[in-house]
Design a protein around this motif. Structure first.
Motif, PDB file in Angstrom:
ATOM      1  N   ALA A 296      47.112  42.849  34.551  1.00  0.00           N
ATOM      2  CA  ALA A 296      46.860  44.258  34.902  1.00  0.00           C
ATOM      3  C   ALA A 296      47.962  44.780  35.816  1.00  0.00           C
ATOM      4  O   ALA A 296      48.510  44.044  36.640  1.00  0.00           O
ATOM      5  CB  ALA A 296      45.518  44.364  35.592  1.00  0.00           C
ATOM      6  N   SER A 324      46.253  49.810  35.147  1.00  0.00           N
ATOM      7  CA  SER A 324      46.309  49.764  33.685  1.00  0.00           C
ATOM      8  C   SER A 324      46.228  48.334  33.197  1.00  0.00           C
ATOM      9  O   SER A 324      46.938  47.445  33.702  1.00  0.00           O
ATOM     10  CB  SER A 324      47.583  50.445  33.181  1.00  0.00           C
ATOM     11  OG  SER A 324      48.672  50.117  33.993  1.00  0.00           O
ATOM     12  N   LEU A 325      45.303  48.105  32.287  1.00  0.00           N
ATOM     13  CA  LEU A 325      45.124  46.768  31.726  1.00  0.00           C
ATOM     14  C   LEU A 325      46.050  46.577  30.535  1.00  0.00           C
ATOM     15  O   LEU A 325      46.438  47.546  29.869  1.00  0.00           O
ATOM     16  CB  LEU A 325      43.669  46.569  31.293  1.00  0.00           C
ATOM     17  CG  LEU A 325      42.622  46.677  32.400  1.00  0.00           C
ATOM     18  CD1 LEU A 325      41.220  46.539  31.817  1.00  0.00           C
ATOM     19  CD2 LEU A 325      42.841  45.624  33.473  1.00  0.00           C
ATOM     20  N   GLU A 326      46.375  45.342  30.258  1.00  0.00           N
ATOM     21  CA  GLU A 326      47.319  45.040  29.173  1.00  0.00           C
ATOM     22  C   GLU A 326      46.772  45.516  27.824  1.00  0.00           C
ATOM     23  O   GLU A 326      47.498  46.042  26.982  1.00  0.00           O
ATOM     24  CB  GLU A 326      47.580  43.529  29.127  1.00  0.00           C
ATOM     25  CG  GLU A 326      48.797  43.166  28.329  1.00  0.00           C
ATOM     26  CD  GLU A 326      49.019  41.656  28.301  1.00  0.00           C
ATOM     27  OE1 GLU A 326      50.175  41.245  28.346  1.00  0.00           O
ATOM     28  OE2 GLU A 326      48.020  40.913  28.237  1.00  0.00           O
ATOM     29  N   ASN A 353      42.022  56.097  34.692  1.00  0.00           N
ATOM     30  CA  ASN A 353      42.036  54.824  35.436  1.00  0.00           C
ATOM     31  C   ASN A 353      42.709  54.969  36.804  1.00  0.00           C
ATOM     32  O   ASN A 353      43.391  54.057  37.281  1.00  0.00           O
ATOM     33  CB  ASN A 353      42.771  53.725  34.663  1.00  0.00           C
ATOM     34  CG  ASN A 353      42.016  53.287  33.437  1.00  0.00           C
ATOM     35  OD1 ASN A 353      40.888  53.742  33.212  1.00  0.00           O
ATOM     36  ND2 ASN A 353      42.625  52.433  32.634  1.00  0.00           N
ATOM     37  N   HIS A 386      36.984  41.976  39.821  1.00  0.00           N
ATOM     38  CA  HIS A 386      38.111  41.312  39.157  1.00  0.00           C
ATOM     39  C   HIS A 386      39.005  40.711  40.239  1.00  0.00           C
ATOM     40  O   HIS A 386      38.938  41.118  41.385  1.00  0.00           O
ATOM     41  CB  HIS A 386      38.947  42.318  38.343  1.00  0.00           C
ATOM     42  CG  HIS A 386      38.144  43.043  37.316  1.00  0.00           C
ATOM     43  ND1 HIS A 386      37.250  44.038  37.638  1.00  0.00           N
ATOM     44  CD2 HIS A 386      38.087  42.917  35.973  1.00  0.00           C
ATOM     45  CE1 HIS A 386      36.690  44.515  36.539  1.00  0.00           C
ATOM     46  NE2 HIS A 386      37.177  43.831  35.505  1.00  0.00           N
ATOM     47  N   ILE A 388      41.934  41.343  40.739  1.00  0.00           N
ATOM     48  CA  ILE A 388      43.115  42.207  40.692  1.00  0.00           C
ATOM     49  C   ILE A 388      43.198  42.928  42.038  1.00  0.00           C
ATOM     50  O   ILE A 388      42.269  43.638  42.425  1.00  0.00           O
ATOM     51  CB  ILE A 388      43.004  43.215  39.533  1.00  0.00           C
ATOM     52  CG1 ILE A 388      42.926  42.442  38.200  1.00  0.00           C
ATOM     53  CG2 ILE A 388      44.174  44.183  39.533  1.00  0.00           C
ATOM     54  CD1 ILE A 388      42.540  43.317  37.027  1.00  0.00           C
TER      55      ILE A 388
END
Lengths: 435, 454
Positions: A296, A324-326, A353, A386, A388
């Motif tokens: 991410a 932003s996620l892959e 997001n 998460h 992250i």
């Protein structure tokens, strides 16, 4: 004759190399003379879950022994105990510390060390054996500034001698600090020095064996400086030059140093004066295995007028967070958690997001006094649920810093006039009362 | 009868009037023989500091008001008797530790300073350690540290502190003509050569100490004269003292130390230009070699009091007895049963005390007998271990090992296994362990045995 001479030279060279290889950790890092390379600012860095470092380690047990103490008469520990220490970031979690809540790295340490020693034994005189140390520890390190908040160590020491094995210690040692024990004062500027005072509490649980638990509270007065950016004592790709940050006690005696290298998200060489039981330890990196970096992207956008290194007290800190996620999936309504000054605030991501965060810089001072700035605080941005996260640091400044400097100077002058003058009475008193 | 009463009263009053100590009551003062845990507390040091600070501030036209928040009198402790090396001296030394603490508050008129509430706290801590040889030697060592901490807040309540520290380390060589015991009329001098290492340092907000070091050698000559016998009257009672003057009284710059019979200082006064600049007086002490530790008053004062008591007692008893004799010529004085019982109880107690003393004496000799035997044993069989003899005995005591016959048997068994001979020189007999050792020594014994067995 010539062959013999060559052999002799070969033996000499081998011996020289052998003696050099034994010389690991023999001294403190030294700044080489010559042109000083200006080091980069050391910014707060994010460790990754799974990051693993392995260090060759030497424990200087002999330095604990006071040769004039009759309890230890005859003790010989010629070489340090040696072994390997593995350090792993096992996760991040929330920790309550002094009624505040923080995001912390949970770091696990494991080590086994061996060394030969001769000790006094009643009636028999002296006995020689091998000391075997098993060490495992968990450190809780604050994500926002890498300050150590707590450490729990399980240490087991045996003395293996000719007739068997004697247990010397088997205990769990918990260390807590009355305020954070921060090593780096992120952002660490070139040539910066700063100080820190905290109280270390230590409790023992288990068989203390031949050791005595220390007193409850230990006052630690520490000073730091960063003025060396050179080659560390070992060669490591990407760390040809590293940032050497030194910690001393208030008498300027070195108590700890770290050669920090961003490319391994840690240190290539470390020396601590008390890894546990007051034993100094020297660590040299022999392996680094990075953890899996999250795919991410976490992006922070600040207002251009905001100077992160010069934030006024109680000023708004406004920034936009975009994650932003892959795989491009939506994170709408997911929660972003901000951890600042021991408190969490929640912010909900919108359909892009992203979310605009607005928090107050507050007036809270930190424990690392530079004498010339108010505080530097880390802000942790996490996607809740998460692993992250990211961190950035702000430095607070206040007009009262100048006032503090002026008053300290004035107060010192007041003492000067007294000490240098008729304060001599104190000096002669002792001579007057004893005959 | 009236005449008799008046005569007795007059005699009694005359006896109670304090008199100067006459030359018949002379005494001499030796060197105090301190023991570990002796201590001496002196007043006066705090006042000196406060007055000195006030004067300094006044000279700088600083109108701070100073008050004492907290204060510990200056206390000298005899901390240990230990092995030491001082220049060419090697042997036992007495380590003394001195400490003093005072916390002052400085306040100024409202809004005349930038300090929060116009207030500052100043803490002064003095610590000193000294080593004095137990045997005759010209060397001594002293390390003194004075730390002055000032704590204050800025207007917004932000706390700051600055500290000043002075550390003086002296190694002193003293040449003295002081007599072994001092009597009035004695004069002597001493020459002190001090090697001084001085370190002054300061720091802000608990940061690094900024240090400046210097070395110097100071030579001083001090002249003393034992001037007079006096009686010192303070809260510790009336004590006969010898007043010793240092310096020349005619110059106006001198000091007077008053030494009691045991040799330590009861009071010190310093004068500059005949003005008293410093007074310090003993407030409390423990001197374990005091002849009668339960009574701190001197034997001399005791003798005076005892004399008064005896004379007045005799006079009183005589008067009463004569009167009573006149009135009741035939009455006899009889001891009642209670008195007899009391006498018996005292005798019992005496006997018990005697037994206890004998028992203690026996235990002591037994303990030293073990050490003596072990010394002789090691001398014969393993002289290298003699170096650790004291440590071995200490460890044994700490582990309650060697306190009973059974323990001695075990020790003998272990020595026999190891050296083929026991403490008493018996060679072959192996003594089997038959008793349970106390828990405290089990571990220690097992450890030793595991090695012995091998």
């Amino acid at each position: 004759m010539q062959t013999n001479s060559r052999r002799f030279r070969a033996i000499l060279v081998s011996l020289l190399f052998f003696s050099l290889s034994l010389n690991m950790g023999s001294g403190l890092a030294e700044i080489e003379e010559g042109e000083v390379v200006v080091g980069p600012e050391i910014k707060i860095f994010d460790m990754v879950i799974g990051d693993t470092w392995v260090y060759d380690t030497e424990l200087d047990v002999a330095s604990l022994i006071d040769p004039t103490d009759e309890t230890w008469f005859g003790t010989v520990i010629e070489y340090p105990l040696s072994g390997q220490t593995t350090r792993t970031v096992s996760g991040i979690e929330t920790l309550e510390f002094k009624s505040q809540n923080y995001s912390v790295y949970k770091i696990e340490m494991e080590g086994n060390y061996v060394g030969v020693g001769t000790f006094p034994a009643p009636v028999l005189g002296l006995i020689t054996g091998t000391m075997l140390v098993e060490y495992s520890a968990t450190h809780w390190i604050r994500v926002s500034d890498h300050a150590k908040l707590r450490e729990v160590t399980d240490v087991h020491i045996d003395l293996e001698h000719i007739a068997g094995v004697e247990l010397l210690l088997d205990t769990i040692i918990t260390r807590e600090f009355d305020s954070d024990a921060e090593f780096y004062d992120f952002p660490t500027l070139w040539n910066e020095s700063w100080t820190q005072t905290y109280i270390q509490n230590e409790s023992w649980d288990g068989d203390a064996g031949y050791f005595s638990p220390p007193g409850n509270e230990k006052l630690k007065e520490r000073a730091y400086k960063y003025n060396n950016y050179t080659s560390p004592p070992i060669t490591w790709s990407g760390c040809e030059n590293s940032s050497y940050v030194q910690q001393t006690n208030s008498e300027s005696e070195v108590t700890e140093y770290k050669w920090y290298c961003p490319s391994i998200r840690g240190t290539v060489v470390e020396w601590v004066d008390d890894i546990i039981l007051g034993v100094p330890a020297y660590l040299e990196l022999i392996s680094f295995t990075p953890g899996d970096i999250p795919t991410a992207q976490l992006e922070l956008n600040f207002d251009p007028s905001l100077e992160l290194n010069n934030v006024t007290l109680n000023a708004p800190i406004i920034f936009n967070v975009t994650i932003s996620l892959e795989n491009g999936s939506s994170l709408e309504n997911e929660i972003v958690r901000i951890n600042y000054l021991g408190k969490y605030t929640n912010w909900t991501l919108n359909e892009t997001n992203s979310v605009m965060v607005n928090i107050s810089s507050n007036v809270s001072k930190d424990s690392t006094t530079t004498l010339y700035d108010w505080a530097s605080h880390g802000i942790v941005v996490e996607l809740k649920g998460h692993d992250i996260f990211t961190t950035f640091t702000i430095t607070l400044n206040s007009s009262s810093i100048a006032e503090g400097i002026a008053l300290r100077s004035e107060s010192l002058e007041l003492m000067d006039g007294w000490v240098d003058g008729s304060f001599e009475f104190i000096a002669i008193f002792g001579e007057q009362t004893r005959w | 009868m009236k005449k008799l009463t008046i005569s007795i009263s007059l005699l009694f009053i005359l006896l109670l009037i304090p008199t100067n100590v006459s030359s018949e009551e002379d005494f001499s003062v030796g060197v105090p023989d301190y023991l570990v845990d002796d201590f001496f507390e002196y007043s006066g040091y705090t006042n000196t500091i406060v007055n000195d600070f006030k004067n300094t501030l006044n000279n700088e036209e600083n109108n701070a008001e100073i008050s004492i928040i907290e204060n510990n009198d200056l206390r000298i402790n005899i901390a240990s008797i230990e092995e030491c090396e001082l220049m060419d001296y090697s042997g036992l030394c007495q380590r003394g530790k001195t400490s003093h603490f005072v916390n002052l508050s400085l306040s100024w008129e409202f809004n005349t300073t930038n300090y929060f509430n116009d207030q500052m706290y100043v803490i002064i801590t003095t610590n000193e350690e000294s080593l004095v040889p137990e045997s005759e030697s010209p060397w001594s060592w002293t390390k003194r540290s004075v730390v002055i901490t000032s704590i204050f807040k800025t207007k917004n309540g932000d706390e700051h502190n600055v500290e000043r520290r002075i550390v003086n380390e002296f190694t002193t060589h003293t040449t003295s003509t002081r007599p072994a015991t001092i009597s009035v009329g004695d004069k002597w001098f001493l020459i002190e050569e001090k090697e001084l290492i001085e370190e002054t340092a300061f720091r802000e907000n608990n940061g690094l100490w900024e240090k400046t070091k210097s070395n110097s050698t100071i030579t001083t000559q001090r002249i003393f004269s034992a001037d007079s016998y006096d009686l010192l009257n303070n809260n510790l009672g009336i004590v006969p003292v010898i007043s010793v003057i240092e310096g020349d009284m005619n110059s106006g710059n001198y000091s007077i130390a008053q030494l009691d019979e045991l040799g330590f200082v009861r009071k010190v006064e310093s004068f500059e230009n005949n003005e008293n600049t410093f007074t310090s007086e003993l407030q409390d002490y423990r001197y374990l070699r005091t002849p009668d530790p339960s009574a701190k008053q001197s034997a001399h004062t005791g003798a005076i009091c005892f004399g008064i008591f005896m004379i007045t007692g005799i006079l009183f008893v005589s008067t009463v007895f004569v009167n009573e004799y006149r009135k009741q010529k035939t009455n006899q004085v009889q001891l009642n049963n209670t008195q007899l019982n009391n006498t018996n109880e005292f005798e019992d107690l005496e006997n018990k005390l005697k037994l206890l003393k004998e028992k203690r004496g026996h235990e002591k000799s037994k303990e030293s007998e073990l050490k003596t035997k072990l010394r002789a044993f090691y001398l014969k069989h393993n002289p290298a271990k003699l170096e650790y003899l004291n440590e071995i005995i200490k460890q044994m005591e700490e582990n309650s090992f060697g306190n009973s016959e059974d323990h001695i048997k075990i020790l003998n068994s272990q020595l026999t296994s190891k050296y083929g001979v026991d403490l008493d020189g018996n060679k072959t007999e192996q003594i089997k362990e038959s008793i349970e050792l106390p828990d405290s020594s089990k571990r220690f014994k097992e450890f030793m045995e595991s090695i012995m067995d091998d």
